[in-house]
Design a protein around this motif. Structure first.
Motif, mmCIF file in Angstrom:
data_model
loop_
_atom_site.group_PDB
_atom_site.id
_atom_site.type_symbol
_atom_site.label_atom_id
_atom_site.label_comp_id
_atom_site.label_asym_id
_atom_site.label_seq_id
_atom_site.Cartn_x
_atom_site.Cartn_y
_atom_site.Cartn_z
ATOM 1 N N GLY A 119 -18.040 113.325 105.775
ATOM 2 C CA GLY A 119 -18.652 112.110 105.254
ATOM 3 C C GLY A 119 -19.859 112.455 104.418
ATOM 4 O O GLY A 119 -20.306 113.601 104.373
ATOM 5 N N ARG A 120 -20.402 111.447 103.749
ATOM 6 C CA ARG A 120 -21.517 111.694 102.840
ATOM 7 C C ARG A 120 -22.742 112.236 103.588
ATOM 8 O O ARG A 120 -23.556 112.957 103.006
ATOM 9 C CB ARG A 120 -21.875 110.423 102.074
ATOM 10 C CG ARG A 120 -22.521 109.310 102.882
ATOM 11 C CD ARG A 120 -22.804 108.095 102.001
ATOM 12 N NE ARG A 120 -23.644 107.100 102.640
ATOM 13 C CZ ARG A 120 -23.194 106.069 103.347
ATOM 14 N NH1 ARG A 120 -21.883 105.925 103.525
ATOM 15 N NH2 ARG A 120 -24.028 105.196 103.872
ATOM 16 N N LYS A 121 -22.864 111.910 104.873
ATOM 17 C CA LYS A 121 -24.019 112.384 105.637
ATOM 18 C C LYS A 121 -24.010 113.899 105.800
ATOM 19 O O LYS A 121 -25.051 114.489 106.084
ATOM 20 C CB LYS A 121 -24.056 111.686 106.998
ATOM 21 C CG LYS A 121 -24.343 110.192 106.901
ATOM 22 C CD LYS A 121 -24.378 109.535 108.272
ATOM 23 C CE LYS A 121 -24.667 108.041 108.150
ATOM 24 N NZ LYS A 121 -24.671 107.386 109.492
ATOM 25 N N ASN A 122 -22.830 114.529 105.645
ATOM 26 C CA ASN A 122 -22.784 115.993 105.714
ATOM 27 C C ASN A 122 -23.695 116.637 104.678
ATOM 28 O O ASN A 122 -24.185 117.754 104.878
ATOM 29 C CB ASN A 122 -21.356 116.499 105.499
ATOM 30 C CG ASN A 122 -20.379 116.057 106.574
ATOM 31 O OD1 ASN A 122 -19.181 116.008 106.361
ATOM 32 N ND2 ASN A 122 -20.892 115.708 107.739
ATOM 33 N N TRP A 123 -23.902 115.948 103.555
ATOM 34 C CA TRP A 123 -24.703 116.487 102.465
ATOM 35 C C TRP A 123 -26.148 115.975 102.496
ATOM 36 O O TRP A 123 -26.944 116.337 101.618
ATOM 37 C CB TRP A 123 -24.082 116.109 101.119
ATOM 38 C CG TRP A 123 -22.925 116.946 100.705
ATOM 39 C CD1 TRP A 123 -21.608 116.578 100.632
ATOM 40 C CD2 TRP A 123 -22.971 118.312 100.275
ATOM 41 N NE1 TRP A 123 -20.834 117.627 100.197
ATOM 42 C CE2 TRP A 123 -21.644 118.704 99.968
ATOM 43 C CE3 TRP A 123 -23.993 119.238 100.119
ATOM 44 C CZ2 TRP A 123 -21.330 119.980 99.509
ATOM 45 C CZ3 TRP A 123 -23.684 120.510 99.677
ATOM 46 C CH2 TRP A 123 -22.356 120.871 99.372
#
Length: 401
Positions: free
Chosen positions: A136-140
């Motif tokens: 998901g975007r939170k990984n980045w």
């Protein structure tokens, strides 16, 4: 909660008075249009009030009361949202709802952000960061904030790909493929009127980035740098002993009930089936609590669409994008990054083929380059974030707007 903010319409200013209707964060707005000259001292006074009044809804969460997104029902020319506080804030984050994909924009402190639809403002350079399968975007998130701190003139668009994260609730037509995921992101950047200068994709996201370069003339700028992190353009090789096996992981998750009693339950099942504790704990970040009012107990459900993800992973294995690498579009520079410890993902013929394309592209004035990230497995941005940062930095340094 109540407060005010200003939205400029040419020579007029609209004051937006807002208040919360209920616990879900629904906002009711009233507008009063006035003609007058804003004075700096009145702005400072309003700022003192507004700084403590921040939206609680996660999809409309401007930090430090920076921007209040408003929907105006009358047409008075292009809307130009004004900053209540012009002082730069480190790694400003702005999230807006989208009918295409859920996304987040992490901005450097020198980004003069008015609105992506206000063409009177110079557009800051944009990089798009794409996650891998089951991510998901939170990984980045933390990595993007570090980039924004080091390169304050840039902004970084983080997205949840279709069937993942908050985008799972946005209905998408089948097929769920690498190509359709790439079209989603192209549609989003077109909707936001952004022209990305850099595309960074990890694993599945790397093929999505390559597919974006293959499909689009616009809204991709030229030149554009594409970074494919620990993925090859063609056949996907399964991880070896001690590495993750996404296909088996997805299959096991599909066998679990749609609601599970706890995160520990998921961890135990995965570890008992041979997956590492790190992978098991990472997977549970995709769980959200669900309260059962009938039994008074709390259970957890998945935030992603596993059926769609299974189709996407099959597409990831089957999609062949060697044509993009061996016939690089004009103005595109493709960078591959191989993790040093990710031995089983990279066949010798893949490495040699990329090096051959690198030599040919150089002779044609195009760009293909291979990099190796030392002391890292497949999870490059967590295994060796400092090394990854140093390698990627060249794409953001010395950018001339």
């Amino acid at each position: 909660m109540a407060g005010t903010s200003s939205v400029a319409f040419g020579g007029q200013v609209a004051f937006c008075q807002y208040r919360e209707k209920n616990g879900r964060g629904d906002i009711k707005s009233d507008f009063v249009f006035r003609n007058f000259a804003l004075q700096q001292d009145s702005l400072a006074a309003k700022l003192a009030v507004n700084r403590s009044q921040i939206f609680t809804d996660s999809s409309l969460a401007p930090r430090h009361s920076q921007i209040v997104p408003c929907k105006v029902r009358r047409s008075r020319g292009p809307i130009c949202m004004t900053l209540v506080d012009d002082r730069p804030w480190l790694s400003q984050k702005t999230s807006f709802p989208s009918g295409v994909l859920a996304y987040e924009l992490v901005q450097g402190t020198m980004v003069s952000w008015s609105s992506v639809k206000d063409k009177s403002m110079p557009e800051p350079p944009t990089a798009v960061l794409l996650h891998g399968i089951l991510g998901g975007r939170k990984n980045w998130g933390s990595f993007a904030r570090r980039l924004a701190q080091e390169f304050p003139m840039w902004q970084f668009l983080l997205v949840d790909l279709r069937c993942h994260g908050d985008s799972a609730s946005i209905t998408k037509r089948a097929p769920h493929t690498v190509a359709s995921a790439a079209r989603d992101v192209l549609h989003l950047v077109g909707q936001l009127r952004l022209t990305p200068r850099v595309l960074v994709g990890h694993s599945f996201g790397g093929k999505v980035a390559l597919s974006m370069a293959d499909q689009a003339a616009k809204p991709l700028a030229r030149p554009v740098r594409v970074w494919v992190l620990d993925a090859t353009p063609g056949k996907v090789h399964a991880g070896g002993d001690g590495e993750d096996h996404p296909f088996e992981l997805i299959s096991l998750l599909r066998q679990m009930p749609k609601q599970v009693p706890s995160k520990h339950y998921v961890i135990d099942v995965l570890v008992q089936n041979g997956f590492s504790m790190e992978i098991a704990q990472w997977v549970t970040t995709n769980l959200r609590p669900v309260d059962s009012y009938s039994t008074g107990t709390r259970r957890f459900s998945w935030i992603f669409d596993l059926e769609g993800i299974a189709e996407m992973y099959t597409s990831y294995e089957d999609t062949n994008l060697w044509k993009v690498v061996e016939n690089v579009p004009q103005g595109v520079h493709v960078n591959f990054l191989r993790a040093e410890r990710s031995l089983h993902r990279w066949a010798c013929e893949d490495i040699q083929r990329i090096h051959t394309a690198e030599e040919f592209a150089a002779s044609e004035g195009a760009g293909v380059q291979m990099h190796v990230l030392e002391d890292a497995g497949h999870w490059v941005h967590t295994d060796n974030p400092d090394g990854l940062f140093r390698i990627l930095a060249s794409s953001f340094e010395g950018f001339n707007r």
